[in-house]
Design a protein around this motif. Structure first.
Motif, PDB file in Angstrom:
ATOM      1  N   HIS A  21    -112.457  -5.303   4.329  1.00 39.25           N
ATOM      2  CA  HIS A  21    -113.268  -4.706   5.395  1.00 39.25           C
ATOM      3  C   HIS A  21    -114.270  -5.695   5.987  1.00 39.25           C
ATOM      4  O   HIS A  21    -114.892  -5.413   7.014  1.00 39.25           O
ATOM      5  CB  HIS A  21    -114.036  -3.494   4.844  1.00 39.25           C
ATOM      6  N   ARG A  22    -114.453  -6.848   5.325  1.00 37.29           N
ATOM      7  CA  ARG A  22    -115.435  -7.828   5.807  1.00 37.29           C
ATOM      8  C   ARG A  22    -114.802  -9.216   5.687  1.00 37.29           C
ATOM      9  O   ARG A  22    -114.777  -9.804   4.608  1.00 37.29           O
ATOM     10  CB  ARG A  22    -116.714  -7.740   4.981  1.00 37.29           C
ATOM     11  N   LYS A  23    -114.268  -9.734   6.771  1.00 33.79           N
ATOM     12  CA  LYS A  23    -113.521 -10.987   6.751  1.00 33.79           C
ATOM     13  C   LYS A  23    -114.462 -12.189   6.656  1.00 33.79           C
ATOM     14  O   LYS A  23    -115.649 -12.111   6.980  1.00 33.79           O
ATOM     15  CB  LYS A  23    -112.667 -11.107   8.004  1.00 33.79           C
ATOM     16  N   ILE A  24    -113.896 -13.323   6.221  1.00 31.49           N
ATOM     17  CA  ILE A  24    -114.647 -14.577   6.183  1.00 31.49           C
ATOM     18  C   ILE A  24    -113.979 -15.561   7.142  1.00 31.49           C
ATOM     19  O   ILE A  24    -112.752 -15.598   7.262  1.00 31.49           O
ATOM     20  CB  ILE A  24    -114.700 -15.155   4.747  1.00 31.49           C
ATOM     21  N   ASP A  25    -114.795 -16.331   7.829  1.00 34.02           N
ATOM     22  CA  ASP A  25    -114.290 -17.345   8.769  1.00 34.02           C
ATOM     23  C   ASP A  25    -114.855 -18.696   8.335  1.00 34.02           C
ATOM     24  O   ASP A  25    -116.056 -18.941   8.443  1.00 34.02           O
ATOM     25  CB  ASP A  25    -114.730 -17.008  10.180  1.00 34.02           C
ATOM     26  N   LEU A  26    -113.967 -19.576   7.818  1.00 30.96           N
ATOM     27  CA  LEU A  26    -114.383 -20.897   7.352  1.00 30.96           C
ATOM     28  C   LEU A  26    -113.874 -21.994   8.280  1.00 30.96           C
ATOM     29  O   LEU A  26    -113.802 -23.165   7.882  1.00 30.96           O
ATOM     30  CB  LEU A  26    -113.859 -21.128   5.923  1.00 30.96           C
ATOM     31  N   SER A  27    -113.569 -21.640   9.486  1.00 34.23           N
ATOM     32  CA  SER A  27    -113.059 -22.641  10.419  1.00 34.23           C
ATOM     33  C   SER A  27    -114.190 -23.540  10.893  1.00 34.23           C
ATOM     34  O   SER A  27    -115.363 -23.169  10.890  1.00 34.23           O
ATOM     35  CB  SER A  27    -112.400 -21.945  11.618  1.00 34.23           C
ATOM     36  N   GLY A  28    -113.812 -24.752  11.326  1.00 34.95           N
ATOM     37  CA  GLY A  28    -114.782 -25.678  11.892  1.00 34.95           C
ATOM     38  C   GLY A  28    -115.817 -26.169  10.901  1.00 34.95           C
ATOM     39  O   GLY A  28    -116.936 -26.521  11.284  1.00 34.95           O
ATOM     40  N   ASN A  29    -115.473 -26.196   9.611  1.00 35.34           N
ATOM     41  CA  ASN A  29    -116.411 -26.663   8.567  1.00 35.34           C
ATOM     42  C   ASN A  29    -117.717 -25.847   8.571  1.00 35.34           C
ATOM     43  O   ASN A  29    -118.812 -26.375   8.365  1.00 35.34           O
ATOM     44  CB  ASN A  29    -116.750 -28.153   8.738  1.00 35.34           C
ATOM     45  N   GLY A  30    -117.582 -24.558   8.828  1.00 35.85           N
ATOM     46  CA  GLY A  30    -118.744 -23.674   8.819  1.00 35.85           C
ATOM     47  C   GLY A  30    -118.417 -22.381   8.097  1.00 35.85           C
ATOM     48  O   GLY A  30    -117.269 -22.127   7.711  1.00 35.85           O
ATOM     49  N   VAL A  31    -119.440 -21.540   7.877  1.00 38.06           N
ATOM     50  CA  VAL A  31    -119.274 -20.277   7.165  1.00 38.06           C
ATOM     51  C   VAL A  31    -119.791 -19.139   8.043  1.00 38.06           C
ATOM     52  O   VAL A  31    -120.977 -19.107   8.412  1.00 38.06           O
ATOM     53  CB  VAL A  31    -120.042 -20.270   5.820  1.00 38.06           C
ATOM     54  N   HIS A  32    -118.894 -18.210   8.378  1.00 44.75           N
ATOM     55  CA  HIS A  32    -119.287 -17.024   9.119  1.00 44.75           C
ATOM     56  C   HIS A  32    -118.559 -15.813   8.537  1.00 44.75           C
ATOM     57  O   HIS A  32    -117.446 -15.954   7.997  1.00 44.75           O
ATOM     58  CB  HIS A  32    -118.960 -17.161  10.608  1.00 44.75           C
ATOM     59  N   ALA A  33    -119.194 -14.664   8.636  1.00 45.22           N
ATOM     60  CA  ALA A  33    -118.576 -13.415   8.199  1.00 45.22           C
ATOM     61  C   ALA A  33    -118.283 -12.563   9.419  1.00 45.22           C
ATOM     62  O   ALA A  33    -118.990 -12.618  10.434  1.00 45.22           O
ATOM     63  CB  ALA A  33    -119.506 -12.670   7.239  1.00 45.22           C
ATOM     64  N   LEU A  34    -117.207 -11.771   9.317  1.00 43.00           N
ATOM     65  CA  LEU A  34    -116.795 -10.901  10.409  1.00 43.00           C
ATOM     66  C   LEU A  34    -116.789  -9.466   9.908  1.00 43.00           C
ATOM     67  O   LEU A  34    -116.122  -9.142   8.916  1.00 43.00           O
ATOM     68  CB  LEU A  34    -115.386 -11.283  10.895  1.00 43.00           C
ATOM     69  N   TYR A  35    -117.545  -8.622  10.574  1.00 41.67           N
ATOM     70  CA  TYR A  35    -117.569  -7.194  10.234  1.00 41.67           C
ATOM     71  C   TYR A  35    -117.350  -6.415  11.524  1.00 41.67           C
ATOM     72  O   TYR A  35    -118.252  -6.265  12.340  1.00 41.67           O
ATOM     73  CB  TYR A  35    -118.895  -6.824   9.600  1.00 41.67           C
ATOM     74  N   GLY A  36    -116.128  -5.945  11.702  1.00 38.99           N
ATOM     75  CA  GLY A  36    -115.779  -5.331  12.974  1.00 38.99           C
ATOM     76  C   GLY A  36    -115.859  -6.367  14.082  1.00 38.99           C
ATOM     77  O   GLY A  36    -115.286  -7.454  13.998  1.00 38.99           O
ATOM     78  N   ALA A  37    -116.628  -6.059  15.124  1.00 40.27           N
ATOM     79  CA  ALA A  37    -116.790  -6.995  16.234  1.00 40.27           C
ATOM     80  C   ALA A  37    -117.957  -7.947  16.019  1.00 40.27           C
ATOM     81  O   ALA A  37    -118.178  -8.861  16.807  1.00 40.27           O
ATOM     82  CB  ALA A  37    -117.001  -6.208  17.529  1.00 40.27           C
ATOM     83  N   GLU A  38    -118.683  -7.759  14.928  1.00 42.60           N
ATOM     84  CA  GLU A  38    -119.867  -8.574  14.660  1.00 42.60           C
ATOM     85  C   GLU A  38    -119.480  -9.847  13.904  1.00 42.60           C
ATOM     86  O   GLU A  38    -118.695  -9.818  12.964  1.00 42.60           O
ATOM     87  CB  GLU A  38    -120.876  -7.767  13.833  1.00 42.60           C
ATOM     88  N   ARG A  39    -120.040 -10.967  14.338  1.00 34.67           N
ATOM     89  CA  ARG A  39    -119.840 -12.252  13.662  1.00 34.67           C
ATOM     90  C   ARG A  39    -121.221 -12.842  13.368  1.00 34.67           C
ATOM     91  O   ARG A  39    -122.041 -12.993  14.258  1.00 34.67           O
ATOM     92  CB  ARG A  39    -119.034 -13.214  14.545  1.00 34.67           C
ATOM     93  N   TYR A  40    -121.477 -13.152  12.060  1.00 32.84           N
ATOM     94  CA  TYR A  40    -122.796 -13.668  11.702  1.00 32.84           C
ATOM     95  C   TYR A  40    -122.658 -14.802  10.694  1.00 32.84           C
ATOM     96  O   TYR A  40    -121.632 -14.943  10.010  1.00 32.84           O
ATOM     97  CB  TYR A  40    -123.697 -12.556  11.145  1.00 32.84           C
ATOM     98  N   HIS A  41    -123.716 -15.627  10.614  1.00 30.16           N
ATOM     99  CA  HIS A  41    -123.691 -16.818   9.770  1.00 30.16           C
ATOM    100  C   HIS A  41    -123.672 -16.433   8.284  1.00 30.16           C
ATOM    101  O   HIS A  41    -124.230 -15.411   7.883  1.00 30.16           O
ATOM    102  CB  HIS A  41    -124.895 -17.716  10.066  1.00 30.16           C
TER     103      HIS A  41
END
Length: 541
Positions: free
Chosen positions: A166-186
């Motif tokens: 339910h809460r994806k992780i985005d590790l692209s571009g040598n960075g850390v972001h979380a995805l919750y629905g349409a929200e993307r945060y550090h």
């Protein structure tokens, strides 16, 4: 299964298997963390030496760690990133002791989250570079393109998304972001549980093959619904490593599949008493119970009930000063079985275990026989009756500010209820007596016919004997007239929850109010109530 030979204290060497978990168990203060530090010191030359050529890879994740993620992650070359994480500094002359642990390996607060992420990204960059070279060579030679292998970053992402869909992780571009629905945060804005989960995933995936990975408090900040699955997934991902856990979560320890157990019994500040344990050698004890026994420094009392029950809380208060650790084990037969089972294991002889059970309808002979086995009966029929012994009723009348005579009304209510239930109670008591007498029936080893067995039974269970047992039980119940005498024989589970109305409370509130007063260390009522109740519980050794 590949193995590693580890040096242990006492100049021992032991073989551990990659892919097989290890659990360190022991009471608080038994030196588990310092034991793991000693393992690291004995086996990893980089702990105190520089420019080490041949090493055993030991990486310890301390319970003392910062979990903050910086706005940006600096990514070094792979070799520098490895040394930065595993030793604490990318420079040539760094040692773990001086840099990773700040010369204090037991308590130094480790801040290596960014270093773990940096190595993760560095490894992924190198994997992509290697993949690109293979593809270029294949293109130049007009050969088949190699099958694509996911990078370590992609594996980390897949593991995270499997555990927290339910809460994806985005590790692209040598960075850390979380995805919750349409929200993307550090990543720095993730919860403690999310950040520590990503941290552990990174730490596991960046380890070098044939590493002993020591994790102190693997359950810290991670939700119980996820923690077991997280480490099972990481163990499966890194079958080429060995995971050693230092944990206080016994359900987590029991969730590891066929672990090697190191039982740390004692630590005197210089040396340890420890033993390698195979839980299969203690098959009569449930694994989680075995681990709880090993994790206790005090004497242990097995009792009936569950940890959520009021009687468990009451036992904790009653025997706190005696130094007993209370472990609820279910029903009375479970308590009896487990106390006897524990006593069969000589290796557990240093841990004192007794049992406490309800009196129920047990005859005196059975009570004495149980006592010889270290199993003690209450002086009331069942533990719930402790909440309504006459002395407690008198104290509660005062503590609740009731009119004089309310305690006497409660005592009269108990007697009336008992008189109404007496015949049923006698019938149950006779049934339990017959069951006990049948349990004593024995035959010699001669082969006998059914008729001969019937004669033996008739000889022991004559009408005269049965009549005697019935008369004894009837006498006990008929002669019980005072409140304490009634409570000694009256088995009525809801009695303590039926008395509240006499004190102006809802029925179920009464036993909880008693517990609330006992649990308040500052109230005089606490000692009065405990003194009153202790008259009806066994004096443990």
């Amino acid at each position: 299964m590949e193995t590693m030979i580890l040096k242990f204290p006492h100049n021992e060497e032991r073989e551990i298997k990659f892919g097989k978990p290890i659990v360190l168990l022991g009471a608080n203060g038994s030196g588990k963390t310092r034991f793991s530090i000693r393992i690291e010191e004995l086996n990893d030359p980089s702990f105190s030496q520089v420019n080490v050529k041949e090493v055993k890879y030991i990486h310890r994740i301390s319970a003392q760690k910062l979990l903050s993620i910086n706005d940006t992650i600096s990514v070094f070359d792979n070799d520098s990133s490895q040394k930065n994480l595993f030793v604490g500094d990318p420079h040539q002359y760094a040692t773990k002791m001086g840099y990773r642990f700040g010369s204090n390996p037991a308590t130094h607060l480790i801040a290596d989250y960014d270093k773990a992420l940096s190595l993760l990204f560095s490894m992924a960059n190198k994997e992509l570079e290697d993949e690109h070279k293979k593809n270029r060579i294949a293109t130049e030679k007009e050969a088949e393109t190699p099958v694509y292998k996911p990078t370590v970053v992609e594996r980390a992402t897949d593991i995270w998304n499997e555990l927290l869909p339910h809460r994806k992780i985005d590790l692209s571009g040598n960075g850390v972001h979380a995805l919750y629905g349409a929200e993307r945060y550090h990543g720095k804005e993730m919860s403690d549980g999310e950040r520590v989960m990503l941290y552990m995933i990174c730490q596991a995936l960046v380890q070098r093959p044939k590493t002993l990975l020591i994790i102190d408090e693997p359950e810290l900040h991670i939700h119980k619904a996820i923690v077991n699955k997280l480490w099972s997934v990481l163990e499966a991902e890194r079958r080429d490593c060995a995971f050693m856990y230092i944990t206080h979560d016994l359900s987590f320890a029991a969730s590891r599949v066929d672990p090697d157990i190191i039982w740390i019994k004692n630590y005197n500040g210089r040396d340890w008493q420890y033993e390698m344990i195979n839980s299969a050698d203690f098959e009569e004890l449930p694994e989680e119970l075995l681990f709880e026994i090993m994790g206790s420094r005090t004497k242990i009392a097995f009792v009936e009930g569950e940890k959520s029950s009021l009687d468990y809380q009451l036992y904790q208060e009653i025997y706190r000063e005696k130094g007993y650790h209370i472990i609820p084990c279910g029903g009375c037969q479970d308590v009896i079985r487990l106390v006897k089972a524990k006593r069969n294991y000589e290796r557990l002889a240093s841990i004192e275990v007794v049992g406490i059970i309800d009196r129920d309808f047990r005859p005196d002979a059975e009570i004495e026989a149980l006592k010889r086995d270290g199993i003690y009966c209450l002086d009331v029929a069942e533990v719930e009756n402790l909440f309504v012994v006459p002395e407690v009723l008198d104290i509660m009348e005062q503590q609740l500010g009731c009119d004089a005579g309310k305690a006497d009304e409660a005592k009269a209510f108990i007697k009336d209820l008992y008189d109404a239930q007496k015949d049923k109670q006698i019938a149950e008591a006779i049934s339990k007596e017959i069951s006990f007498q049948l349990s004593l029936f024995e035959m010699d080893k001669s082969r006998r016919t059914a008729a001969e067995i019937k004669d033996l039974i008739d000889g022991k269970y004559t009408i005269e004997n049965i009549n005697k047992w019935c008369e004894e039980k009837c006498k006990v119940f008929e002669e019980a007239s005072s409140t304490d005498e009634i409570l000694r024989v009256f088995n009525y589970k809801n009695l303590s929850k039926s008395i509240g109305c006499k004190f102006g409370l809802s029925d179920k509130a009464f036993p909880q109010r008693v517990l609330n007063l006992i649990g308040n260390q500052k109230l005089d009522a606490r000692s009065k109530l405990l003194d009153a109740i202790r008259k009806y519980v066994p004096e443990l050794p």
